[in-house]
Design a protein around this motif. Structure first.
Motif, mmCIF file in Angstrom:
data_model
loop_
_atom_site.group_PDB
_atom_site.id
_atom_site.type_symbol
_atom_site.label_atom_id
_atom_site.label_comp_id
_atom_site.label_asym_id
_atom_site.label_seq_id
_atom_site.Cartn_x
_atom_site.Cartn_y
_atom_site.Cartn_z
ATOM 1 N N ILE A 620 65.288 79.319 42.585
ATOM 2 C CA ILE A 620 64.739 79.571 41.360
ATOM 3 C C ILE A 620 65.310 79.189 40.294
ATOM 4 C CG2 ILE A 620 63.407 81.172 39.878
ATOM 5 C CD1 ILE A 620 63.004 82.624 42.678
ATOM 6 N N ASP A 621 66.419 79.529 40.177
ATOM 7 C CA ASP A 621 67.358 79.486 38.974
ATOM 8 C C ASP A 621 67.428 77.665 38.506
ATOM 9 O OD1 ASP A 621 70.968 79.968 38.009
ATOM 10 O OD2 ASP A 621 68.931 79.072 36.808
ATOM 11 N N TYR A 622 67.815 77.028 39.632
ATOM 12 C CA TYR A 622 67.917 75.586 39.224
ATOM 13 C C TYR A 622 66.779 74.906 39.635
ATOM 14 C CZ TYR A 622 72.960 76.504 38.666
ATOM 15 O OH TYR A 622 74.089 76.911 38.425
ATOM 16 N N GLU A 629 61.165 72.636 46.618
ATOM 17 C CA GLU A 629 62.227 73.311 47.329
ATOM 18 C C GLU A 629 61.873 74.860 47.711
ATOM 19 O OE1 GLU A 629 62.501 71.559 44.860
ATOM 20 O OE2 GLU A 629 64.234 69.872 45.040
ATOM 21 N N LEU A 630 61.536 75.482 46.692
ATOM 22 C CA LEU A 630 61.308 76.907 46.776
ATOM 23 C C LEU A 630 60.160 77.308 48.154
ATOM 24 C CD1 LEU A 630 62.068 79.912 46.165
ATOM 25 C CD2 LEU A 630 60.147 79.442 44.334
ATOM 26 N N ALA A 631 59.084 76.235 47.623
ATOM 27 C CA ALA A 631 57.968 76.305 48.812
ATOM 28 C C ALA A 631 58.378 76.218 50.034
ATOM 29 C CB ALA A 631 56.954 75.408 48.215
ATOM 30 N N LEU A 632 59.136 75.283 50.284
ATOM 31 C CA LEU A 632 59.805 75.082 51.670
ATOM 32 C C LEU A 632 60.550 75.940 52.177
ATOM 33 C CD1 LEU A 632 60.120 71.073 51.540
ATOM 34 C CD2 LEU A 632 58.289 72.490 52.638
ATOM 35 N N ARG A 1080 72.702 82.017 37.039
ATOM 36 C CA ARG A 1080 73.290 81.996 35.667
ATOM 37 C C ARG A 1080 72.684 83.261 34.923
ATOM 38 N NH1 ARG A 1080 71.239 75.940 34.363
ATOM 39 N NH2 ARG A 1080 69.465 76.696 35.635
ATOM 40 N N GLU A 1081 71.586 83.497 35.478
ATOM 41 C CA GLU A 1081 70.854 84.929 34.835
ATOM 42 C C GLU A 1081 71.893 86.029 35.174
ATOM 43 O OE1 GLU A 1081 67.028 84.853 34.719
ATOM 44 O OE2 GLU A 1081 66.680 87.138 34.346
ATOM 45 N N GLN A 1082 72.338 86.279 36.325
ATOM 46 C CA GLN A 1082 73.171 87.446 36.519
ATOM 47 C C GLN A 1082 74.593 87.180 35.783
ATOM 48 O OE1 GLN A 1082 74.463 88.013 40.499
ATOM 49 N NE2 GLN A 1082 72.299 88.085 41.266
ATOM 50 N N ALA A 1083 75.071 86.170 35.590
ATOM 51 C CA ALA A 1083 76.270 86.013 34.723
ATOM 52 C C ALA A 1083 76.068 86.260 33.530
ATOM 53 C CB ALA A 1083 76.661 84.458 35.113
ATOM 54 N N ALA A 1084 74.884 85.778 32.949
ATOM 55 C CA ALA A 1084 74.700 86.163 31.558
ATOM 56 C C ALA A 1084 74.443 87.823 31.323
ATOM 57 C CB ALA A 1084 73.300 85.604 31.079
#
Lengths: 1205, 218
Positions: A620-622, A629-632, A1080-1084
């Motif tokens: 989801i992030d990238y 990609e997510l759907a599969l 990235r969100e977690q890191a932020a």
């Protein structure tokens, strides 16, 4: 008696020639194999009679007998014996897997496994045992033994003693003998066999040679007894068990480890523990190739090791590291090893494995990220021996930064996938060379230079079995004309190649044509083997879709794959190009109503579920919520391609590796990069098509044989029971998918073409298998390309060398250095590539010596360098090549780039010199931007983004060192609007995200231009800044000096990392790099923690501090370490029961009994007991080692070895 | 005992037999201990195939090659009554579950008639020869190799041996034989020579025990 032996050999040869030759199957044998496959795939069976089973069984017996003859006459390593054992194993395996009713006294699987072990195919042995459920305790015990599962043997043995406590006192054997009852002898024998196997397994694991020898001798005696007393098959089984046990003893890793320990007795315990650890990982019994490799290691020579995929090279590499780094004493500097890997993906894998095995003893650093040395730079100053894992590009950068330092400490060079130095002789490679993007030449260049400058370091090349590359690689690495690669060409599993016949409105059919590189026939006629699948027929697709034959074909493959998942199969759908299209089609298909009947994907529980979740979050992030990609992924299909962000790619690999996702859709980067085997690999096309807009031509590149073989090599998982054979199937439609008359001729043509592509490929595969062709070196290819192109613009052969003396790229073409495709431009760029090779080598020398080179010195050096190139040992090259090489090199110093200062600068930039000259013009401007970014830590996102935009602007138009895209409309538009891509990638607020279909194009732009080109450019400027200011080249760059030396603010340090991770905040990059956050969100979100810490610790809160890497590291160090100690290390007290304890120390195994634990000698004699209700007998406790200590005042039992979880 | 008798008595055909190594053989069903790892497993273990001849002897030519085999069944019965002997030779009565018919199954005749060309146990015998004296028995070893593995080996001639040992029945007359001996018994359909040896004892068990004790004395 020699005479009779000859006669015996003749008999043996007759039989072997008749039924035992490798890869040559008789008609009946082939049918047996087919029957076995058909059973495995649950499709209708070929005709077969009981009589045929009996004949096959009889043949297997004959082969086993004959193998024994070979061994007796020729010795244990007899090649004839190995061949016969293998064939016997195969015949028995096929009967077993066909659920054959004809059995022997003992289960056929046991004989098959034993035969495979004796034939040197342990993975097959393991697979065969794994195939069957063994219902009897005895069978299970022997099965565990025959697959070298010693932990399993001890489990079985302990369970036996738990059931028969009356047999665990030392008078028990005598009692049994005296009983004299009916069957008493047989029972006695059985009990003794359990004793001996338990003892054998325990002493083998622990490396207790003396007692192991005794166990072996007892087993010898038991075999002799069995021959006299048991029936044919039972006694044969015992004979085989004994032979296998003997083999284990010879091949135990403890042996070479003991020899290695002699080099430094102080390390003996550590090494012993290492060896024990290998047993714990199921790798305690060495393959022949490993033994040969270790043998060479001990003799201190360099060598090339050739092993099939996924097998023993890691161990050899590990022990090489141990030997060169851990054992030596009295060294001046702390030793260093360089481990070269071909890709970043593989680097991650290698690093993880090394850390888990040797992390306690060595500093292991992976250098494959954005910065040119790791943020954790402690390895440079480390007192501990260090291993650097790097791609060639990173290694080059390292040499530029700290070359002398590196060379002073370097003791060992390991080159993984060394066969990649071989170049494919085709147009595409030549274009790559001209565009400065060819990896093979970089490898040749780096290694050759290293060998020329540090000829005494130990060198090990690891290669997969890739046709013909092994001998020249061996010669290159050993620097000996008569060098020979160590290893085996035997695959560890079987490999089949064939066709998946896709048909509209019918189930697919598999046709198998090649087995291990040879054509597979059922009868002596040309009739391939069919497996008519029983999968449901694919529902009729929407009309629109049926118009595309290609689309139909791809969807058929997916449909079939989804219905082949009952067993533990892992399936790869390999896509040659445009994976985004395939992903989109798949996603849409899965949304169809007609496809809703497919069993849905279930996310696993526990740790595997966590891994899935992590991958999902990263997706989801990238890629975004709306991505294919997510759907599969939500349907259990993993995806992978070269443009995917690093982090996401690695997570996907983990999903595949742990079979959380059973199906994968991927391009070739997946299989090239990592060791991921599959059971079935589907290919939907055998050609790549591209359109050259500039020249208005359609280019078709067929899949090369070597690429196909590399791919097919990933099919088949050693050791896995469903992986006894790997299949590579090319999907070819058998009928048109469109019903329209107008489409008929087109689709007919397409079908014919696909069939032809396949037939052509197969011909080449079979042909190449039989002979080893000559190999091409990249440097030779380059020189050749230059010579040919020069001839085509009128340079005569006799003038060629003179021409080289003075010509510059600019003089050849005004379009030099911008990746133009005109012949002149290509020539200019190829020449520039050669210049790069030469300049780098010469500059390194200049810097090392500290004095300016003149023409004569250059020439002398180049002569010696040429001797170390791969070109020298690869296929015959002509003298003119060496002459050209040297002449041009000299010319570079004297004529082309005569200014030593400029040469130094160009070297530091890292571009080829002509491109580098152009770059010099913008380098200063970039430097200005970097040094002005002192406020970065405090700036807004917008301002931060602007800095990168400014730098990008300086290079966006240069096609040499700047941005470059393909000639398609999409890509051209992206180039124009690259700012948007940058904003999206860096997660700038308000940035526009690409749609699911454009995602990959954006990812490609990021990967090629932002991460790579923009990053390289920044790196080049920083490198220049560093080296021009650093006084001493042997100086260790330390973080604390960094700013002062380079004269740049922290932003410059972080810039490449920011581009790599896709963030404007250095802190986020740091967290991701160190594994402190998953997205990235977690890191932020952790930023606040750091800020709080900053103020608590009282650091100055200025812009620079906010992004100071030293402070980041300090903060990281302040975090609580989060691991728990699961094992209670306190010894358990015990009471002696069966011994007086005079020997003080006894190895023991625990047996769970009522009210406590009995401690038994591994031969089944009770020594002590601990009364407790509390003993935490975690399952599989037999993986650990225990010892009974009898002290003066107390008796205790301690766990002396713990298997890793 | 079979070995002793074979070496010391004259058998049909007048061949000179040597039994260089004695093989001991246990009952079929106790071998299953090896696989069950238990003495009294409840589950029935299906044991297919012949377990091997009880006994093998060799006839060697001047060069030491094997030219003839004597292969036999040796059986002990506590009391050699007529019924017992019949069961021994013809097999036990078994009822076919489907149609309720009773037929005899097994028995020595059946075993001996259908034996394969090279009997089981030859491999083991060869192995023991190799162990005992590889050079001395070289010729025999090679000829056994050939018999065992070649596709169309020269077949080795063979004599079948049946040896029945036990205590005589109560009403046995002097010299009374258990099986027909003046002509070939009609139940015997194999083409090879047949030798029958009957050893009638009194208190045979004691003798057997004594022999075993001698063997296992440590």
């Amino acid at each position: 008696m020699a005479e009779r032996d000859q006669e015996r050999l003749e008999v043996a040869n007759t039989v072997r020639t008749e039924i035992g030759i490798e890869n040559v199957l008789s008609a009946r044998q082939a049918r047996s194999f087919v029957r076995c496959l058909q059973t495995a795939w649950e499709v209708p069976l070929i005709q077969w009679g009981t009589n045929e089973s009996l004949l096959e069984l009889a043949d297997a017996r004959r082969l086993l007998h004959v193998a024994e003859i070979y061994r007796e006459v020729e010795g244990q390593e007899s090649a004839g014996a190995i061949e016969c054992y293998r064939r016997a194993g195969e015949l028995l395996e096929w009967l077993s897997r066909a659920n054959d009713r004809t059995t022997t006294t003992a289960p056929v699987e046991l004989f098959a496994a034993a035969a495979y072990q004796l034939g040197g195919l342990p993975a097959m042995a393991s697979g065969v045992i794994g195939e069957v459920e063994m219902l009897d305790d005895g069978t299970r015990l022997y099965g565990a033994f025959l697959r070298a599962d010693f932990d399993g043997v001890l489990e079985g043995v302990a369970a036996f003693w738990a059931r028969h406590p009356d047999l665990t006192d030392d008078a028990a054997p005598r009692r049994l003998l005296d009983a004299g009852s009916e069957g008493g002898m047989s029972w006695y024998f059985t009990v003794e066999l359990v004793r001996v196997l338990g003892l054998f397994a325990d002493t083998l694991r622990r490396g207790q040679t003396e007692r192991l020898d005794r166990a072996m001798r007892k087993l010898d005696a038991m075999e002799q007894m069995a021959t006299r007393t048991f029936s044919e098959d039972s006694s044969l089984l015992i004979t085989l068990l004994r032979a296998v046990a003997n083999g284990y003893m010879q091949a135990s890793i403890h042996r070479p480890i003991v020899e290695l320990s002699a080099l430094n007795p102080g390390r003996r315990q550590r090494l012993s523990r290492f060896a024990r650890g290998q047993f714990s990982r199921g790798r305690g019994i060495l393959w022949t190739s490993q033994r040969a490799g270790l043998d060479r290691l001990l003799k201190e020579t360099s060598f090339a090791l050739c092993t099939p995929t996924g097998s023993g090279k890691t161990l050899v590499a590990n022990l090489a590291l141990v030997k060169e780094l851990l054992l030596p004493t009295g060294l001046e500097t702390s030793p260093l090893a360089l481990y070269l890997v071909p890709s970043r993906a593989l680097a991650g894998e290698v690093e993880a494995k090394l850390k888990s095995e040797l992390g306690e003893d060595l500093t292991i650093t992976g250098l494959y990220g954005g910065t040119d040395w790791g943020i954790t730079d402690y390895w440079l100053q480390a007192e501990t021996p260090t291993v650097l894992i790097a791609t060639v590009e990173k290694a080059e950068a390292l040499m530029r930064y700290v070359g002398p330092l590196l060379l002073a400490r370097l003791r060992l060079l390991i080159i993984d996938e060394a066969h990649q130095v071989v170049a494919v002789d085709d147009a595409r490679t030549k274009a790559d060379l001209a565009e400065h993007g060819n990896r093979a030449i970089r490898l040749e260049s780096f290694v050759s230079r290293l060998l020329a400058r540090a000829p005494d370091i130990v060198r090990i090349a690891l290669t997969a079995v890739a046709g013909g590359a092994a001998p020249p690689v061996a010669k290159w690495i050993e620097n000996r004309e008569d060098a020979v690669a160590i290893g085996t060409r035997y695959r560890s599993t079987r490999q089949l190649i064939g066709v998946l016949e896709t048909t509209p409105r019918a189930s697919d059919r598999v046709s198998l044509e090649i087995l291990n590189g040879r054509r597979l026939f059922v009868r002596d006629r040309d009739q391939p083997v069919y497996l008519p699948l029983r999968t449901p027929v694919m529902p009729y697709l929407p009309n629109q879709w049926q118009q595309s034959l290609f689309r139909f074909n791809e969807l058929s493959v997916l449909w079939t794959a989804l219905h082949l998942l009952e067993t533990e199969r892992r399936i790869l759908i390999s896509v040659l190009q445009e994976p985004e299209q395939t992903m989109r089609w798949y996603r849409k298909a899965l949304e169809l109503d007609e496809w809703s009947g497919i069993p849905p994907f279930r996310v696993p529980d526990g740790r595997l579920g966590d891994i899935f979740q992590e991958a999902r979050d990263a997706t989801i992030d990238y890629c975004g919520e709306d991505s294919h990609e997510l759907a599969l992924l939500d349907r259990g299909i993993a995806t992978n391609h070269g443009q995917m962000p690093q982090r996401l790619r690695r997570l996907m690999v983990e999903l595949i590796d742990k079979r959380i996702c059973p199906i994968t859709v991927a391009t070739a980067t997946l299989t090239e990069g990592v060791n991921l085997p599959f059971d079935i690999i589907f290919l939907t096309s055998l050609r790549r098509e591209s359109f050259d807009v500039v020249n208005d031509t359609r280019e078709i590149t067929p899949l090369s044989v070597s690429e196909f073989r590399n791919l097919a090599g990933r099919a088949g998982r050693p050791g896995a029971s469903s992986g006894l054979e790997g299949m590579t199937l090319v999907a070819v439609p058998q009928a048109n998918s469109s019903q329209r008359a107008s489409a008929r001729s087109t689709q007919d043509r397409q079908r014919r073409q696909m069939q032809r592509d396949y037939d052509n490929l197969l011909l080449k595969v079979v042909r190449e298998e039989r002979q080893d062709g000559a190999v091409q070196s990249p440097l030779a290819l380059l020189l050749d390309a230059i010579a040919q192109r020069a001839a085509s613009i009128g340079v005569r052969q006799s003038n060629f060398l003179d021409w080289l003396d003075r010509i510059t790229p600019a003089a050849i073409s005004p379009n030099a250095g911008v990746a133009a495709t005109t012949p002149a431009a290509r020539l200019a760029d190829s020449l520039d590539e050669l210049d790069g090779f030469l300049l780098t080598a010469l500059e390194e020398l200049e810097l090392a010596d500290g004095q300016e080179l003149d023409g004569a010195a250059a020439e002398a050096f180049l002569v010696s360098l040429w001797q170390r190139t791969f070109t020298k040992v690869a296929a015959a090259q002509e003298q003119w090549m060496e002459d050209a090489f040297i002449r041009r090199g000299r010319a570079i110093v004297e004529t082309i780039y005569p200014d030593a200062e400029e040469r130094k600068r160009l070297y530091q930039y890292g571009f080829t010199p002509y491109v580098g000259r152009r770059f010099a013009a913008v380098a200063d401007d970039i430097e200005t931007i970097l040094s002005d970014a002192t406020d970065y830590g405090d700036s807004s996102d917008e301002a931060r983004l602007q800095v990168l935009k400014d730098i990008g602007q300086l290079i966006e138009d240069d096609r040499g060192f700047g941005f470059r895209v393909r000639q398609t409309q999409t890509d051209q538009r992206l180039l124009e609007n690259w700012n948007d891509v940058l904003a999206w990638w860096m997660r700038s607020a308000g940035a526009v995200a690409p749609g699911a279909d454009s995602l990959r194009a954006w990812q490609r732009f990021v990967s090629d231009n932002l991460e790579f080109r923009l990053g390289t450019v920044i790196g080049a400027v920083v490198a220049q800044g560093w080296s021009s200011a650093a006084d001493d080249d042997a100086e260790v760059p330390a973080l604390e000096d960094w700013r002062e030396t380079t004269g740049l603010p922290w932003f410059a340090f972080w810039a490449r990392e920011l581009l790599r991770w896709g963030t404007l905040d250095p802190f986020v990059a740091f967290c991701l790099a160190q594994g402190l956050a998953k997205t990235r969100e977690q890191a932020a979100n952790r930023r606040a923690e750091f800020d709080a810490w900053l103020s608590t610790e009282g650091y100055v809160d200025d812009a620079e501090s906010k992004i100071d890497p030293q402070l980041f590291l300090k903060w990281e160090g302040s975090l609580p370490a989060g691991f728990e100690d699961f094992f209670d290390e306190l010894p358990d007290s015990a009471i002696l029961v069966g011994t007086d304890g005079r020997k003080r120390r006894y190895p023991v195994i625990p047996v769970d009994t009522e009210g406590g634990v009995d401690w038994l000698d591994p031969a089944g004699f009770r020594l002590a007991r601990t009364e407790t209700d509390d003993f935490d007998l975690v399952t599989h406790v037999q993986k650990d080692d225990f010892e009974l200590f009898v002290g003066d005042r107390d008796v205790t039992v301690s766990r002396v070895f713990t298997a890793r979880q | 005992m079979a070995g002793l008798v074979t070496e010391n008595y004259e058998f049909v055909g007048g061949h000179e037999w040597s039994v260089p190594i004695f093989l001991f053989r246990y009952h079929a069903d106790v071998e299953k201990y090896l696989f069950d790892l238990a003495r009294d497993a409840e589950r029935e273990r299906a044991v297919f195939g012949r377990l091997g001849s009880d006994f093998i002897g060799l006839k060697l030519d001047d060069r030491g090659a094997v030219v003839r085999l004597i292969v036999g069944e040796a059986k002990w019965r506590g009391e050699l009554s007529d019924a017992e002997v019949e069961t021994l030779m013809l097999g036990k009565w078994k009822t076919n579950k489907r149609n309720g018919q009773r037929t005899r199954r097994g028995g020595i005749w059946a075993e001996i008639n259908r034996d394969i060309d090279v009997p089981h146990g030859v491999r083991q015998l060869q192995r023991l020869l190799r162990e005992r004296d590889r050079d001395g028995h070289a010729a025999a070893i090679v000829s056994m190799d050939k018999a065992l593995v070649l596709r169309n080996p020269v077949p080795i001639a063979r004599t079948n041996l049946i040896m029945i040992v036990g205590n005589g029945k109560a009403k046995r007359g002097e010299g009374e034989a258990l099986l027909t001996w003046e002509t070939i018994p009609e139940e015997y359909t194999s083409p090879h020579d047949l030798q029958v040896v009957e050893v009638i004892l009194k208190d045979g068990e004691d003798l057997i025990d004594e022999i075993y004790d001698l063997l296992w004395k440590v």
